[in-house]
Design a protein around this motif. Structure first.
Motif, mmCIF file in Angstrom:
data_model
loop_
_atom_site.group_PDB
_atom_site.id
_atom_site.type_symbol
_atom_site.label_atom_id
_atom_site.label_comp_id
_atom_site.label_asym_id
_atom_site.label_seq_id
_atom_site.Cartn_x
_atom_site.Cartn_y
_atom_site.Cartn_z
ATOM 1 N N GLN A 10 -0.468 7.311 9.059
ATOM 2 C CA GLN A 10 -1.538 5.950 10.669
ATOM 3 C C GLN A 10 -1.104 7.217 12.267
ATOM 4 O O GLN A 10 -1.943 7.265 13.250
ATOM 5 N N TYR A 106 -5.685 -0.692 11.116
ATOM 6 C CA TYR A 106 -6.887 0.326 11.487
ATOM 7 C C TYR A 106 -7.066 1.072 12.983
ATOM 8 O O TYR A 106 -7.416 1.583 12.672
ATOM 9 N N PHE A 108 -5.459 3.014 15.920
ATOM 10 C CA PHE A 108 -4.677 4.122 16.173
ATOM 11 C C PHE A 108 -4.039 3.709 17.381
ATOM 12 O O PHE A 108 -4.458 1.895 18.904
ATOM 13 N N HIS A 184 5.902 0.234 13.964
ATOM 14 C CA HIS A 184 4.395 0.537 12.951
ATOM 15 C C HIS A 184 4.505 1.530 11.638
ATOM 16 O O HIS A 184 3.386 0.843 10.219
ATOM 17 N N GLU A 188 3.961 -0.652 7.701
ATOM 18 C CA GLU A 188 3.322 0.355 6.471
ATOM 19 C C GLU A 188 3.998 0.452 5.079
ATOM 20 O O GLU A 188 3.130 0.749 4.302
#
Lengths: 249, 193
Positions: A10, A106, A108, A184, A188
């Motif tokens: 990501q 999704y 950035f 993040h 994930e």
């Protein structure tokens, strides 16, 4: 079935806007920055468009953001803070909106890149140093020698002060970068657990996957706090560095 | 440079679940300085940040400031207007109180004046009536005196006539008028005394 997990994927940079973007190395990170800037400007311009004496919701939001940063500048830097207000506002809103926008799945997260936070931190400390030299000239270096210090301690303290000053951009950039990246990654990892459980344990896996899902939901709330808090911390430290530059302690 | 900070624990945890990670060791894209995009994003980022700064400091922030200033001014003007209105109302209230007092004083004076006038008129009327009654009384008394005097005068004449007549019957002829007269006069004088 081999499930591949890439929690770092990501953060990968890629060129955006097709061959034109690729030819100038315009990245997905930069595209997100543009979106973030558009959102900030939209809030300020659409919010303030009614110019109402009694503000509506959007106008109240724009005014609160303005008032919050303005108050922070005056409180931390003093009256001279007004001169730095547009910069601090840009900095705070850029980081805050970047952090929050990154929480949308999704999307950035621009502040999860050390190069970006490092550039911001270096600019802040560089600006503070230039401001200090501009206002106080060579006298600015007395900042590294606190008043009333026994002269015998001077060599030691000056070194400590210089190192602490030079480590400012490092701590400033790593704090934001590490916070955003860690959040993040955890997102994930939990999401990957869901996929792995469902793929390898069948029906039982689907049931068990509720646990990491619940954790991700809880994490989202926590990350909203982190997003706002880290933007505030970055801006407040920038204000404090500018205060030091203006007032020398 | 690529694997400066390998997130070592994560692939281990993941492989424990029987999963093959994408790469043997996951490098951080953030410190992948071999990738030209890592630095190019900073250049573009600086440009975007500068544009945001200019747009905010020239456009959006002065707009907010002007709205806030306008609000402060509007509220201040409204407060001033309210203050002026209150002052005016106060003046009017004082005026009303003053006028009421004046009217009360005037009314009281008029009442006193009317009472005094009525009293004076009544007194005058009473005096006039008293005077009229006194006059009537005096006239009546005068009349009584006159009547009495007249009656007294007639009495001597009647007494003389009666004496003369009685003496005439007794002596057979009319007595001398002067002697009768003197006798009656003496008798009347002794009665009066």
């Amino acid at each position: 079935m081999a499930t591949t997990i890439d929690v770092m994927g990501q953060f990968k940079l890629a060129t955006a806007l097709g061959p034109v973007g690729a030819s100038v190395n315009f990245t997905n990170s930069n595209l997100t920055m543009v979106v973030v800037c558009v959102l900030i400007l939209a809030l300020m311009h659409l919010g303030m468009a009614p110019r109402a004496v009694i503000p509506g919701r959007l106008q109240a939001a724009a005014e609160m953001l303005y008032g919050f940063v303005h108050g922070m500048c005056i409180d931390q830097i003093g009256e001279e803070g007004k001169a730095f207000f547009p910069f601090i506002f840009t900095l705070f809103s850029f980081i805050l909106f970047g952090n929050l926008f990154g929480l949308i799945p999704y999307q950035f997260t621009i502040t999860s890149h050390l190069a970006i936070t490092g550039a911001l931190a270096l600019f802040v400390v560089g600006l503070a140093t230039v401001v200090g030299l501009r206002i106080h000239g060579m006298h600015f270096f007395s900042y590294f020698l606190p008043k009333g210090l026994p002269i015998i301690l001077a060599p030691l303290i000056v070194e400590v002060e210089v190192i602490s000053y030079l480590s400012r951009p490092v701590s400033l950039s790593f704090r934001l970068f590490a916070n955003m990246m860690a959040g993040h990654v955890v997102f994930e990892v939990f999401a990957s657990f869901m996929v792995v459980m469902a793929a390898s344990l069948g029906i039982l896996g689907y049931v068990m996957a509720v646990a990491p899902f619940a954790l991700d939901v809880a994490m989202t709330g926590f990350e909203l706090l982190v997003a706002a808090l880290q933007a505030y911390v970055f801006a407040v430290l920038a204000c404090m560095y500018l205060h030091d530059a203006v007032h020398l302690h | 440079m690529r694997r400066l900070l390998p997130a070592a624990t994560l692939p281990l945890a993941v492989s424990a679940l029987g999963v093959t990670p994408a790469r043997a060791a996951v490098g951080l894209p953030q410190i992948d300085f071999a990738n030209p995009l890592t630095t190019s994003q900073v250049v573009w980022g600086a440009l975007i940040f500068a544009v945001l700064y200019v747009l905010l400091s020239r456009g959006a922030l002065p707009k907010v400031a002007s709205v806030l200033e306008e609000r402060t001014r509007t509220i201040g003007a409204d407060l001033d207007a309210a203050k002026a209105a209150k002052q005016q109302a106060d003046t009017h209230a004082t005026e009303v109180i003053r006028a009421t007092r004046e009217a009360q004083a005037t009314a009281a004076a008029e009442v006193a004046q009317a009472t005094a006038a009525a009293k004076a008129a009544a007194e005058a009327e009473a005096a006039r009536a008293t005077a009229a009654l006194d006059a009537q009384l005096a006239a009546a008394e005068a009349r009584i005196h006159a009547a009495r005097a007249a009656a007294m005068g007639a009495l001597r004449e009647v007494a003389t006539d009666v004496t003369s007549a009685l003496a005439g019957r007794l002596i057979g002829h009319a007595p001398e008028a002067a002697a009768v007269n003197a006798a009656v006069g003496a008798a009347l004088a002794s009665r009066k005394a």
